[in-house]
Design an enzyme around this catalytic site. Structure first.
Site, PDB file in Angstrom:
ATOM      1  N   GLU A 125       0.910  -1.490   0.031  1.00  0.00           N
ATOM      2  CA  GLU A 125       0.057   0.018   0.050  1.00  0.00           C
ATOM      3  C   GLU A 125       0.870   1.374   0.070  1.00  0.00           C
ATOM      4  OE1 GLU A 125      -3.959  -1.645   1.969  1.00  0.00           O
ATOM      5  OE2 GLU A 125      -2.583  -1.249   3.313  1.00  0.00           O
ATOM      6  N   CYS A 176       3.681   8.299   1.191  1.00  0.00           N
ATOM      7  CA  CYS A 176       3.943   7.453   2.086  1.00  0.00           C
ATOM      8  C   CYS A 176       4.076   5.996   1.557  1.00  0.00           C
ATOM      9  CB  CYS A 176       3.114   7.446   3.343  1.00  0.00           C
ATOM     10  SG  CYS A 176       3.277   6.129   4.535  1.00  0.00           S
ATOM     11  N   CYS A 208       6.205  -7.213   7.326  1.00  0.00           N
ATOM     12  CA  CYS A 208       7.473  -6.577   7.930  1.00  0.00           C
ATOM     13  C   CYS A 208       7.680  -7.905   9.095  1.00  0.00           C
ATOM     14  CB  CYS A 208       7.023  -5.572   8.994  1.00  0.00           C
ATOM     15  SG  CYS A 208       8.203  -4.635   9.769  1.00  0.00           S
ATOM     16  N   CYS A 220       6.112  -5.173  15.881  1.00  0.00           N
ATOM     17  CA  CYS A 220       5.732  -4.344  16.764  1.00  0.00           C
ATOM     18  C   CYS A 220       4.288  -4.500  17.249  1.00  0.00           C
ATOM     19  CB  CYS A 220       5.741  -2.853  16.083  1.00  0.00           C
ATOM     20  SG  CYS A 220       7.592  -2.356  15.906  1.00  0.00           S
ATOM     21  N   CYS A 269       0.984  -2.502  15.569  1.00  0.00           N
ATOM     22  CA  CYS A 269       1.129  -2.042  14.185  1.00  0.00           C
ATOM     23  C   CYS A 269       0.407  -3.342  13.603  1.00  0.00           C
ATOM     24  CB  CYS A 269       2.519  -2.110  13.808  1.00  0.00           C
ATOM     25  SG  CYS A 269       2.671  -1.556  11.977  1.00  0.00           S
ATOM     26  N   CYS A 329      -1.313   5.709   9.913  1.00  0.00           N
ATOM     27  CA  CYS A 329       0.013   4.894  10.534  1.00  0.00           C
ATOM     28  C   CYS A 329      -0.198   3.558  11.043  1.00  0.00           C
ATOM     29  CB  CYS A 329       0.604   5.454  11.488  1.00  0.00           C
ATOM     30  SG  CYS A 329       0.954   7.471  11.112  1.00  0.00           S
TER      31      CYS A 329
HETATM   32  N1  SAH Z   1       9.228   0.361  10.172  1.00  0.00           N
HETATM   33  C1  SAH Z   1       9.337   1.732  10.133  1.00  0.00           C
HETATM   34  C2  SAH Z   1       8.525   2.375   9.217  1.00  0.00           C
HETATM   35  C3  SAH Z   1       6.960   2.282   9.376  1.00  0.00           C
HETATM   36  S1  SAH Z   1       5.716   2.503  10.645  1.00  0.00           S
HETATM   37  C4  SAH Z   1       9.378   2.275  11.625  1.00  0.00           C
HETATM   38  O1  SAH Z   1       9.222   1.538  12.732  1.00  0.00           O
HETATM   39  O2  SAH Z   1       9.520   3.561  11.988  1.00  0.00           O
HETATM   40  C5  SAH Z   1       5.534   4.332  10.658  1.00  0.00           C
HETATM   41  C6  SAH Z   1       5.166   4.775  11.915  1.00  0.00           C
HETATM   42  O3  SAH Z   1       3.851   4.443  12.449  1.00  0.00           O
HETATM   43  C7  SAH Z   1       6.202   4.054  13.186  1.00  0.00           C
HETATM   44  O4  SAH Z   1       6.588   5.085  13.826  1.00  0.00           O
HETATM   45  C8  SAH Z   1       5.204   3.086  13.700  1.00  0.00           C
HETATM   46  O5  SAH Z   1       5.552   2.787  14.999  1.00  0.00           O
HETATM   47  C9  SAH Z   1       3.995   3.946  13.804  1.00  0.00           C
HETATM   48  N2  SAH Z   1       2.681   2.814  13.821  1.00  0.00           N
HETATM   49  C10 SAH Z   1       2.653   1.690  13.627  1.00  0.00           C
HETATM   50  N3  SAH Z   1       1.274   1.094  13.888  1.00  0.00           N
HETATM   51  C11 SAH Z   1       0.729   2.492  14.362  1.00  0.00           C
HETATM   52  C12 SAH Z   1      -0.503   2.459  14.934  1.00  0.00           C
HETATM   53  N4  SAH Z   1      -1.512   1.393  14.845  1.00  0.00           N
HETATM   54  N5  SAH Z   1      -0.983   3.753  15.333  1.00  0.00           N
HETATM   55  C13 SAH Z   1      -0.216   4.752  15.296  1.00  0.00           C
HETATM   56  N6  SAH Z   1       1.265   4.461  14.892  1.00  0.00           N
HETATM   57  C14 SAH Z   1       1.615   3.395  14.340  1.00  0.00           C
END
Ligand code: SAH
Length: 377
Positions: free
Chosen positions: A102, A115, A122, A126, A129, A349
């Site tokens: 996406e 973006c 991934c 996390c 996420c 995000c």
């Molecule tokens: N892998 C990279 C880039 C992808 S995520 C990283 O970790 O930075 C981009 C941002 O969105 C990251 O800061 C991530 O932690 C955040 N993010 C992921 N899931 C989220 C969610 N459900 N709500 C808000 N932010 C989120």
């Protein structure tokens, strides 16, 4: 006329889309052609959005024919386009091997941010996420990474989008860009190259969960903006939210950040902090963030947690975010709160899954993942 949805082509010829200037020069010298052809091709492909060699009128007819037999310019295939009520656009793009990624465009008054994704899925898991729920499939190659920009720039130039421009690119879509540097680097080169997208260094942001060797590698090369996903100021909590912290704990991560800002003229790093209700939003943690970031040129970006089906987490309240921000601001850290955009189309995000899953399927996948995490904990 909407920008055409491109049919899938067979995977036999080299795709010139992902070659940066050096890569195209090497390609042309292998063909026994002059290296300046690379400059012509860059402009045709990335500035004029041309994918058909026959239209490249400043190349000889013979060269155009030759290119057609050995190479191609193959953009991604778009499976679905969604437009949010706030103007955010999300494209689901099909990639080789049947996987999908996406890409999201976020229009604002004075800028347009794209973006982009760097991997299918991934591997970092996390816990908050939703990309993590689909696991890791594979790395994107450079043409698949820059193909997202190519497609968006051309589609957005259309009347239907009011001829919007991409002014900023952030690697904040699916995947961890610093675990796919061999493909991310040529894409970065194209984003910066004046004959391609010509974006200034501060307009291209790499976001990382904290892959230290990748941060050091970036610090050695050209300048880009760096964003680090922090989410907690102590190892115990951060390891629960970002399991990669067990491998690269905070003290080492901060040392790498210092090396990065030292190399790059003390350019500040943006720390992202997803605000999760009752998990990481207490005032004492804000004080922890202040202590951790002390002395480092940086900004803090608070992101209200974006929920997805099946997650046990909830976004922090506005008051909690306000109180947190008050503490970090009082300590002199520039702190912003990220506006949630495009959540009616799951484009915010951490909501990108790159799959055509129904809400009930997604709920099941999330629950399975949570069960796996409970077993591993
Ligand atoms: N892998 C990279 C880039 C992808 S995520 C990283 O970790 O930075 C981009 C941002 O969105 C990251 O800061 C991530 O932690 C955040 N993010 C992921 N899931 C989220 C969610 N459900 N709500 C808000 N932010 C989120």
């Amino acid at each position: 006329m909407p920008f055409p949805i491109v049919p899938e082509a067979p995977d036999l010829k080299s795709n010139l889309l992902g070659l940066d200037r050096a890569g195209l020069e090497a390609f042309f010298s292998a063909l026994g052609e002059k290296p300046y052809r690379a400059r012509q091709l860059l402009q045709w492909i990335h500035q004029r959005g041309v994918s058909d060699f026959a239209r490249m009128t400043d190349l000889s007819g013979k060269l155009r024919e030759r290119l057609q037999t050995v190479a191609e310019i193959r953009p991604p295939r778009v499976i679905r386009e969604q437009i949010s009520s706030d103007g955010t656009v999300k494209w689901l793009l099909s990639e080789r091997g049947g996987s999908a990624i996406e890409t999201v465009f976020i229009p604002e008054e004075n800028r347009g941010t794209l973006c982009i994704s760097s991997q299918v899925g991934c591997m970092l898991n996390c816990t908050f996420c939703s990309t993590a729920t689909q696991g890791f499939k594979r790395n994107l190659d450079a043409s698949e990474i820059i193909g997202q920009v190519w497609y968006a720039v051309n589609a957005l130039a259309d009347e239907r989008f009011g001829q919007r421009r991409v002014t900023n690119v952030v690697f904040m879509g699916m995947g961890e860009p610093l675990l796919n540097l061999s493909a991310v680097k040529p894409a970065l080169g194209l984003l910066r190259d004046d004959l391609a997208y010509g974006l200034a260094s501060r307009r291209v942001t790499i976001s990382t969960a904290g892959v230290i060797p990748g941060i050091d590698d970036l610090a050695e090369g050209e300048e880009f903006a760096l964003a680090v996903s922090l989410h907690a100021p102590d190892d115990e909590l951060r390891s629960r939210l970002v399991p990669l912290n067990r491998k690269y704990p905070l003290a080492d991560l901060m040392a790498a950040c210092k090396r990065f800002t030292g190399r790059h003229h003390r350019r500040s790093i943006t720390f992202e902090y997803t605000m999760i209700d009752g998990v990481n939003d207490e005032r004492r943690l804000a004080r922890g963030v202040v202590r951790l970031l002390n002395g480092l040129p940086c900004k803090l970006n608070l992101i209200p947690f974006n929920p997805f089906p099946g997650t046990p987490f909830r976004p922090s309240s506005d008051e909690a975010i306000y109180e947190f921000q008050k503490v970090t601001r009082a300590a002199g850290i520039i702190t912003t709160v990220r506006k949630t955009r495009g959540d009616d189309i799951d484009a915010a995000c951490g909501q990108l899954v790159g799959k055509l899953l129904s809400p009930s399927e997604r709920r099941r996948v999330v629950q399975e993942q949570l069960a796996r995490q409970a077993v591993n904990a």
